[in-house]
Design an enzyme around this catalytic site. Sequence first.
Site, short mmCIF file in Angstrom:
data_model
loop_
_atom_site.label_atom_id
_atom_site.label_comp_id
_atom_site.label_asym_id
_atom_site.label_seq_id
_atom_site.Cartn_x
_atom_site.Cartn_y
_atom_site.Cartn_z
CB SER A 215 -83.52 -33.39 -9.26
OG SER A 215 -82.62 -34.20 -8.42
CG ASN A 216 -81.19 -31.96 -4.64
OD1 ASN A 216 -80.07 -32.60 -4.97
ND2 ASN A 216 -82.08 -32.95 -3.83
CE1 TYR A 217 -79.56 -26.34 -10.41
CE2 TYR A 217 -80.53 -25.22 -8.22
CZ TYR A 217 -80.60 -25.16 -9.78
OH TYR A 217 -81.27 -24.53 -10.55
CB SER A 218 -76.97 -33.24 -4.54
OG SER A 218 -75.75 -33.92 -4.40
CB ALA A 282 -79.01 -33.62 -1.66
#
Length: 402
Positions: A215-218, A282
Amino acid sequence: MLKGKKILVGISGGIAAYKICNLVRLFIKAGAEVRVIMTPSATKFVSPLTLSVLSRNEVIINIFNESDFSKAESVNAGTWHIEYGMWADVFLIAPATANTIAKIVCGISDNFLLSAVLASRCGIIVAPTMDEDMFKAQITQDNIKKLRERGIKIIEPIEGELASGLNGIGKMAEPEDIFEFVRLYLKDKKDLINKKVLVTAGPTVESIDPVRFISNYSSGKMGFEIAKAAFERGAEVTLISGPVNLSAHSKIKRIDVQSAQEMFTAVKDNIKGKDFVVMAAAVSDFKPKNISGRKIKSINEFNLSFSYTTDILHYLGKNKKRFKLIGFALETENEIANAKKKLKSKNLDMIVLNNPSVEGAGFGTDTNKVTLIDKKDVTELPLMSKRDVADSILDYYVKNLS
Ligand code: CTP
């Protein structure tokens, strides 16, 4: 013009305090209800009695005012600052000295005005007023920037003759201009009534096995602020969000998804009838080719290969009918050129460029620094609260695309 509006006016100790008498008169004439708080030093510049007569209300100066304990019947005397902070539709602090500004930034509450700031639930407007050198001092500039980042509106001081006798910047804006600023602020912006908007927010998660994902840090904050601002401005809002730790108004239609594929399906299912789309999510660009049905036990089995997810924004651009399309770009180099390329290749009406390496911008923060790019213009905005960025994006839509 201001009928039914409740304006709390906080006066700190500067010579411009005398001009607030005129400002209070303007508010009262326009139908507002006004309450005034003064810092003890403000009383050296203008009489509380004058302001009490003009505002038709008692003026509060001290946290503990023995002569006012008669009021304890209706309001607990020790909690007036909270009562005041909850009562107001807007809290205007004018003039705001360097000292009062610095104390607000630090959360100091050693007088009634400052306690009311801490307890207030309404929007705050600050009119800095001081000598030019004090205004230009780095610490003052830093403090004003911090106020702005917290969503506090600033009425810039003007140039003119200052109390020191010198000419320069630092003079309080004229009462008529402050009146106009407050009037516009209080005017409910309902410029998105009858508009239907689809907003995406947050990250997507792409499973590797039953317990792992990429995943990502959004944090989703930017997209949620856009959805909230659009709702408050009268739009019918559909919010499609990846996993986040945020709540949305119950009248916003919220659809929670996990993966890029789920987001794509939800977007397609909800695009009909929309006037504009803001893709703030994101979305993961790629996903593991195969999702293991059981938990992967050893690194030898961890042979990940990836495939691209559907580019939802690209799909929308290709299938654009009546709706306008706003995308986001996250770039750390050749920012403007890359964002312009995306604007074109994804057939967008506008792209919001942000660079997460700029301090205070990007994932997780409450502030953002963005540039709005369309076919004609590149408009760089200052660092501001995500709510103000959301409103700037919606202002752009109203002005250029609606
Ligand atoms: N987007 C999308 N579907 C994807 C990936 C991204 O709709 N599968 C959208 C995002 O919501 C955002 C924009 O496309 O509005 C970002 O474009 P993208 O090409 O992913 O660029 P970045 O992630 O910003 O950067 P990069 O070019 O490095 O991928």
